[in-house]
Write a protein that holds these residues in place. Structure first.
Motif, PDB file in Angstrom:
ATOM      1  N   UNK A 168      -3.312 -51.402 -50.440  1.00  0.00           N
ATOM      2  CA  UNK A 168      -2.109 -51.078 -51.209  1.00  0.00           C
ATOM      3  C   UNK A 168      -1.158 -50.189 -50.407  1.00  0.00           C
ATOM      4  N   UNK A 169      -1.711 -49.181 -49.747  1.00  0.00           N
ATOM      5  CA  UNK A 169      -0.872 -48.253 -48.979  1.00  0.00           C
ATOM      6  C   UNK A 169      -0.170 -48.958 -47.823  1.00  0.00           C
ATOM      7  N   UNK A 170      -0.796 -50.007 -47.283  1.00  0.00           N
ATOM      8  CA  UNK A 170      -0.190 -50.701 -46.152  1.00  0.00           C
ATOM      9  C   UNK A 170       1.098 -51.432 -46.550  1.00  0.00           C
ATOM     10  N   UNK A 171       1.287 -51.666 -47.848  1.00  0.00           N
ATOM     11  CA  UNK A 171       2.519 -52.294 -48.339  1.00  0.00           C
ATOM     12  C   UNK A 171       3.594 -51.264 -48.684  1.00  0.00           C
ATOM     13  N   UNK A 172       3.211 -50.006 -48.768  1.00  0.00           N
ATOM     14  CA  UNK A 172       4.115 -48.972 -49.287  1.00  0.00           C
ATOM     15  C   UNK A 172       4.299 -47.861 -48.256  1.00  0.00           C
ATOM     16  N   UNK A 173       4.940 -48.188 -47.133  1.00  0.00           N
ATOM     17  CA  UNK A 173       5.144 -47.208 -46.074  1.00  0.00           C
ATOM     18  C   UNK A 173       6.379 -46.370 -46.354  1.00  0.00           C
ATOM     19  N   UNK A 174       6.295 -45.069 -46.060  1.00  0.00           N
ATOM     20  CA  UNK A 174       7.502 -44.255 -46.178  1.00  0.00           C
ATOM     21  C   UNK A 174       8.455 -44.632 -45.047  1.00  0.00           C
ATOM     22  N   UNK A 175       9.691 -44.167 -45.124  1.00  0.00           N
ATOM     23  CA  UNK A 175      10.714 -44.617 -44.172  1.00  0.00           C
ATOM     24  C   UNK A 175      10.372 -44.245 -42.728  1.00  0.00           C
ATOM     25  N   UNK A 176       9.782 -43.089 -42.512  1.00  0.00           N
ATOM     26  CA  UNK A 176       9.422 -42.680 -41.148  1.00  0.00           C
ATOM     27  C   UNK A 176       8.335 -43.585 -40.584  1.00  0.00           C
ATOM     28  N   UNK A 177       7.293 -43.839 -41.372  1.00  0.00           N
ATOM     29  CA  UNK A 177       6.198 -44.701 -40.932  1.00  0.00           C
ATOM     30  C   UNK A 177       6.705 -46.130 -40.723  1.00  0.00           C
ATOM     31  N   UNK A 178       7.581 -46.589 -41.598  1.00  0.00           N
ATOM     32  CA  UNK A 178       8.123 -47.941 -41.472  1.00  0.00           C
ATOM     33  C   UNK A 178       8.921 -48.090 -40.175  1.00  0.00           C
ATOM     34  N   UNK A 179       9.671 -47.062 -39.805  1.00  0.00           N
ATOM     35  CA  UNK A 179      10.423 -47.101 -38.549  1.00  0.00           C
ATOM     36  C   UNK A 179       9.477 -47.128 -37.355  1.00  0.00           C
ATOM     37  N   UNK A 180       8.397 -46.362 -37.410  1.00  0.00           N
ATOM     38  CA  UNK A 180       7.413 -46.372 -36.330  1.00  0.00           C
ATOM     39  C   UNK A 180       6.770 -47.754 -36.197  1.00  0.00           C
ATOM     40  N   UNK A 181       6.450 -48.365 -37.325  1.00  0.00           N
ATOM     41  CA  UNK A 181       5.876 -49.705 -37.317  1.00  0.00           C
ATOM     42  C   UNK A 181       6.898 -50.704 -36.765  1.00  0.00           C
ATOM     43  N   UNK A 182       8.157 -50.559 -37.156  1.00  0.00           N
ATOM     44  CA  UNK A 182       9.211 -51.447 -36.655  1.00  0.00           C
ATOM     45  C   UNK A 182       9.323 -51.355 -35.139  1.00  0.00           C
ATOM     46  N   UNK A 183       9.198 -50.158 -34.594  1.00  0.00           N
ATOM     47  CA  UNK A 183       9.267 -49.982 -33.139  1.00  0.00           C
ATOM     48  C   UNK A 183       8.115 -50.705 -32.446  1.00  0.00           C
ATOM     49  N   UNK A 184       6.926 -50.628 -33.025  1.00  0.00           N
ATOM     50  CA  UNK A 184       5.770 -51.309 -32.427  1.00  0.00           C
ATOM     51  C   UNK A 184       5.907 -52.825 -32.548  1.00  0.00           C
ATOM     52  N   UNK A 185       6.414 -53.299 -33.674  1.00  0.00           N
ATOM     53  CA  UNK A 185       6.657 -54.732 -33.834  1.00  0.00           C
ATOM     54  C   UNK A 185       7.648 -55.202 -32.772  1.00  0.00           C
TER      55      UNK A 185
END
Length: 119
Positions: A54-71
């Motif tokens: 569940x948490x993997x679908x609900x990233x805060x904006x900072x974590x989502x940006x970090x994930x976007x950078x890795x993608x």
């Protein structure tokens, strides 16, 4: 969220120029880029380590940006290795989807996470 089409050839040309300007071509062998790709995929995975589904679908904006950078890093290295090996990524994806559709017929695998060798 509205998606944009990626121009793979433009990404490849930009990365090619980026490497050339830094004189990195000697380091950009397919082997080295494949290794770098795995490192970046691991860094992407690290952001989800120990998270619940569940948490993997609900990233805060900072974590989502970090994930976007890795993608983005993963995508860049995929484009780079395809460029080095002269592989048409769109054509390769189309061919692989046909193979996957044959391996995983919807009527046989619907709702199952089993590998094709298990059914």
């Amino acid at each position: 969220m509205e998606g944009r089409l990626m121009d793979i050839e433009s990404i490849q040309a930009r990365f090619r120029a980026f490497a050339r300007e830094r004189e990195w071509e000697p380091f950009h062998s397919p082997k080295n880029i494949a290794m770098a790709l795995t490192v970046e995929a691991g860094e992407l995975l690290e952001h989800f380590q120990w998270m619940t589904e569940e948490a993997s679908f609900d990233l805060d904006s900072e974590k989502k940006e970090q994930v976007a950078q890795e993608i983005a890093d993963v995508q860049l290295y995929l484009c780079r290795i395809a460029d080095l090996l002269k592989i048409d990524m769109a054509e390769a994806v189309d061919r692989k989807m046909v193979i996957n559709e044959e391996k995983y017929p919807a009527d046989l695998v619907r709702g199952s996470a089993k590998k094709y060798t298990e059914y």
